[in-house]
Scaffold this motif. Structure first.
Motif, short mmCIF file in Angstrom:
data_model
loop_
_atom_site.label_atom_id
_atom_site.label_comp_id
_atom_site.label_asym_id
_atom_site.label_seq_id
_atom_site.Cartn_x
_atom_site.Cartn_y
_atom_site.Cartn_z
N LEU A 182 -0.10 0.15 -0.69
CA LEU A 182 -0.25 -0.18 0.82
C LEU A 182 0.72 0.99 1.46
O LEU A 182 0.79 1.60 2.55
CB LEU A 182 0.13 -1.33 1.48
CG LEU A 182 -1.08 -2.65 0.94
CD1 LEU A 182 -0.73 -4.00 1.45
CD2 LEU A 182 -2.32 -2.19 1.63
N SER A 183 1.99 0.61 0.88
CA SER A 183 3.34 1.77 1.30
C SER A 183 4.05 1.74 0.16
O SER A 183 3.83 1.05 -0.78
CB SER A 183 3.77 1.09 2.65
OG SER A 183 4.39 0.07 2.23
N SER A 199 1.39 -3.11 7.39
CA SER A 199 0.52 -1.95 7.02
C SER A 199 -0.66 -1.63 7.74
O SER A 199 -1.19 -2.57 8.50
CB SER A 199 0.10 -2.05 5.72
OG SER A 199 -0.79 -3.10 5.42
#
Length: 141
Positions: free
Chosen positions: A25-26, A45
């Motif tokens: 997601l990150s 996110s």
């Protein structure tokens, strides 16, 4: 080559390693990140926000329409009893039709919600869940 050697030589994201192949997601939090930090990262996110936006875009209007329909039925019974008592066919009157319409609209709304969730949110939410499991190492508190 035994299974242990195979796991050791597998690349990250390789199916043989048993990990999810989707991009994170990150950037993953450091290994010392707590579950709270991971979940806050997921909550912030873009993917999670999109799932929430899709949820709200369906639920808010559907709730407003259903409540308006319900209040119209209650107000009609209170304010216009003559209209509600108007016979449509045999013993069937407007109030009975509206009451049956309440049941029908409840089932229709439930079907529409389930369909919307299945087509627009479930896959993305499941992907977020798997990515979260990857970030937390599958550990549950």
């Amino acid at each position: 080559m035994d299974k242990q050697d195979d796991r050791a030589t597998a690349e990250p994201g390789d199916v043989r390693a048993g990990t999810h192949t989707a991009a994170p997601l990150s950037p993953p939090p450091p290994r010392s990140a707590t579950h709270d930090e991971v979940y806050l990262t997921v909550q912030r996110s873009a993917a999670f926000q999109e799932v929430r936006r899709r949820y709200r875009r369906f639920v808010v209007p559907a709730t407003a329409v259903f409540l308006a329909w319900y209040l119209a039925y209650v107000l009609g019974a209170t304010v216009a009893p003559g209209l509600m008592a108007h016979r449509v066919a045999g013993a069937l009157n407007v109030a009975m039709l509206a009451g049956l319409g309440q049941f029908a609209s409840t089932f229709l709304l439930t079907w529409a919600y389930a369909r919307h969730a299945r087509l627009r949110r479930d896959a993305a939410a499941l992907d977020i869940r798997w990515r979260t499991q990857d970030l937390t190492g599958g550990n549950i508190r």
